[in-house]
Design a protein around this motif. Structure first.
Motif, PDB file in Angstrom:
ATOM      1  N   SER A 177      71.832 102.354   6.472  1.00  0.00           N
ATOM      2  CA  SER A 177      70.420 102.248   6.117  1.00  0.00           C
ATOM      3  C   SER A 177      69.577 103.002   7.136  1.00  0.00           C
ATOM      4  O   SER A 177      70.023 103.279   8.260  1.00  0.00           O
ATOM      5  N   THR A 178      68.343 103.328   6.760  1.00  0.00           N
ATOM      6  CA  THR A 178      67.461 104.022   7.705  1.00  0.00           C
ATOM      7  C   THR A 178      67.181 103.151   8.918  1.00  0.00           C
ATOM      8  O   THR A 178      67.085 103.648  10.047  1.00  0.00           O
ATOM      9  N   GLY A 179      67.054 101.849   8.697  1.00  0.00           N
ATOM     10  CA  GLY A 179      66.834 100.949   9.824  1.00  0.00           C
ATOM     11  C   GLY A 179      68.013 100.946  10.779  1.00  0.00           C
ATOM     12  O   GLY A 179      67.839 100.956  12.006  1.00  0.00           O
ATOM     13  N   LEU A 185      70.041 104.968  17.053  1.00  0.00           N
ATOM     14  CA  LEU A 185      69.593 106.163  17.773  1.00  0.00           C
ATOM     15  C   LEU A 185      68.552 105.838  18.829  1.00  0.00           C
ATOM     16  O   LEU A 185      68.394 106.590  19.793  1.00  0.00           O
ATOM     17  N   SER A 186      67.827 104.742  18.659  1.00  0.00           N
ATOM     18  CA  SER A 186      66.816 104.356  19.648  1.00  0.00           C
ATOM     19  C   SER A 186      67.352 103.332  20.643  1.00  0.00           C
ATOM     20  O   SER A 186      66.581 102.781  21.438  1.00  0.00           O
ATOM     21  N   SER A 187      68.665 103.098  20.593  1.00  0.00           N
ATOM     22  CA  SER A 187      69.297 102.108  21.483  1.00  0.00           C
ATOM     23  C   SER A 187      68.620 100.739  21.371  1.00  0.00           C
ATOM     24  O   SER A 187      68.442 100.034  22.366  1.00  0.00           O
ATOM     25  N   GLY A 188      68.206 100.411  20.160  1.00  0.00           N
ATOM     26  CA  GLY A 188      67.666  99.087  19.912  1.00  0.00           C
ATOM     27  C   GLY A 188      66.184  98.920  20.126  1.00  0.00           C
ATOM     28  O   GLY A 188      65.645  97.828  19.900  1.00  0.00           O
ATOM     29  N   THR A 189      65.479  99.966  20.557  1.00  0.00           N
ATOM     30  CA  THR A 189      64.038  99.825  20.757  1.00  0.00           C
ATOM     31  C   THR A 189      63.289  99.712  19.434  1.00  0.00           C
ATOM     32  O   THR A 189      62.158  99.218  19.400  1.00  0.00           O
ATOM     33  N   ILE A 190      63.901 100.202  18.348  1.00  0.00           N
ATOM     34  CA  ILE A 190      63.354 100.008  17.017  1.00  0.00           C
ATOM     35  C   ILE A 190      64.156  98.908  16.340  1.00  0.00           C
ATOM     36  O   ILE A 190      65.386  98.936  16.323  1.00  0.00           O
ATOM     37  N   ALA A 194      64.007  94.752  10.692  1.00  0.00           N
ATOM     38  CA  ALA A 194      62.611  94.686  10.268  1.00  0.00           C
ATOM     39  C   ALA A 194      62.199  95.970   9.559  1.00  0.00           C
ATOM     40  O   ALA A 194      61.461  95.929   8.566  1.00  0.00           O
ATOM     41  N   TYR A 195      62.682  97.097  10.060  1.00  0.00           N
ATOM     42  CA  TYR A 195      62.347  98.382   9.450  1.00  0.00           C
ATOM     43  C   TYR A 195      62.832  98.422   8.002  1.00  0.00           C
ATOM     44  O   TYR A 195      62.086  98.802   7.088  1.00  0.00           O
ATOM     45  N   ASP A 196      64.090  98.024   7.775  1.00  0.00           N
ATOM     46  CA  ASP A 196      64.631  98.023   6.421  1.00  0.00           C
ATOM     47  C   ASP A 196      63.892  97.039   5.521  1.00  0.00           C
ATOM     48  O   ASP A 196      63.656  97.321   4.343  1.00  0.00           O
ATOM     49  N   ARG A 197      63.519  95.893   6.067  1.00  0.00           N
ATOM     50  CA  ARG A 197      62.843  94.872   5.271  1.00  0.00           C
ATOM     51  C   ARG A 197      61.468  95.353   4.805  1.00  0.00           C
ATOM     52  O   ARG A 197      61.041  95.100   3.680  1.00  0.00           O
ATOM     53  N   GLU A 198      60.774  96.069   5.680  1.00  0.00           N
ATOM     54  CA  GLU A 198      59.407  96.491   5.388  1.00  0.00           C
ATOM     55  C   GLU A 198      59.320  97.836   4.666  1.00  0.00           C
ATOM     56  O   GLU A 198      58.262  98.180   4.118  1.00  0.00           O
ATOM     57  N   LEU A 199      60.426  98.599   4.680  1.00  0.00           N
ATOM     58  CA  LEU A 199      60.375  99.971   4.174  1.00  0.00           C
ATOM     59  C   LEU A 199      59.980 100.087   2.703  1.00  0.00           C
ATOM     60  O   LEU A 199      59.120 100.920   2.374  1.00  0.00           O
ATOM     61  N   PRO A 200      60.557  99.326   1.769  1.00  0.00           N
ATOM     62  CA  PRO A 200      60.194  99.523   0.358  1.00  0.00           C
ATOM     63  C   PRO A 200      58.696  99.389   0.091  1.00  0.00           C
ATOM     64  O   PRO A 200      58.097 100.231  -0.590  1.00  0.00           O
ATOM     65  N   ALA A 201      58.079  98.336   0.638  1.00  0.00           N
ATOM     66  CA  ALA A 201      56.647  98.142   0.418  1.00  0.00           C
ATOM     67  C   ALA A 201      55.836  99.232   1.111  1.00  0.00           C
ATOM     68  O   ALA A 201      54.842  99.721   0.560  1.00  0.00           O
TER      69      ALA A 201
END
Length: 208
Positions: A177-179, A185-190, A194-201
């Motif tokens: 997934s993108t999240g 790639l961000s070593s967990g800073t992102i 949450a990113y995947d959960r919020e992405l569709p909306a």
């Protein structure tokens, strides 16, 4: 990867010997303007790849909107609105440094693609932006593309890839997934979950 220099093609003559001459159709199909037949492809295409080059390197970016989103202003001019995105503006920075541009148009279900080469300018003229309003939103800018060459690409690549065959479609869940990608790639800073959960909306609400 080590390659034997003896088996590398390093000049145009060797390349020509390897591939031979292009067929007559491959030459005749190229014109220096948007022929009415080629206009039909552009107006039916809801998707295009845009390639540019600049000091930072090469870039190939997807562009999509309802079919006909790239406007054929006249036989030598195309208009491409720049919709909301990630603000990397790789394409636009490249155009400022090197106006050369290439576009590849795809029409769903059609094997042939259409290739356009030319140069581009970035316009923010209010009247021009207003022509591309969608959902009450204007594009940030419009690429005005001066056409140099146009030709269709035969269907072999799409036939080999079975791009339009529903049986070859890959479930999104089969890939990271993108999240997950951003979290790793961000070593967990992102926060990938949450990113995947919020992405569709977020994607649905920020198309324009």
């Amino acid at each position: 990867m080590h390659l034997d220099p003896a088996h590398l093609i390093s000049d145009a003559a060797a390349l020509k010997d390897l591939y031979g001459e292009p067929g007559e159709a491959s030459i005749k199909k190229e014109v220096d303007h948007v022929h009415p037949h080629y206009r039909a492809f552009i107006e039916a295409a809801p998707f295009a790849m845009v390639a540019t080059a600049g000091p930072g390197g090469l870039d190939a970016s997807p562009r999509g909107d309802p079919a006909g989103f790239v406007v054929v202003e006249d036989e030598k001019t195309l208009l491409l609105p720049d919709r909301r995105g990630n603000n990397r503006i790789d394409t636009l920075r490249n155009v400022l440094a090197d106006p050369r541009i290439a576009l590849l148009f795809l029409v769903p279900g059609v094997g042939e693609t259409l290739r356009v080469n030319g140069t581009a300018r970035i316009s923010v003229e209010p009247a021009l932006l207003a022509r591309f309003e969608m959902d009450g939103k204007l594009p940030r800018s419009v690429l005005v593309i001066d056409v140099q060459t146009v030709f269709f690409q035969c269907s072999r690549a799409l036939l080999r890839s079975k791009l339009w065959d529903p049986q070859t479609q890959v479930p999104r869940s089969a890939l990271p997934s993108t999240g997950r990608i951003l979290a790793d790639l961000s070593s967990g800073t992102i926060d990938g979950v949450a990113y995947d959960r919020e992405l569709p909306a977020r994607a649905a609400s920020t198309l324009y």
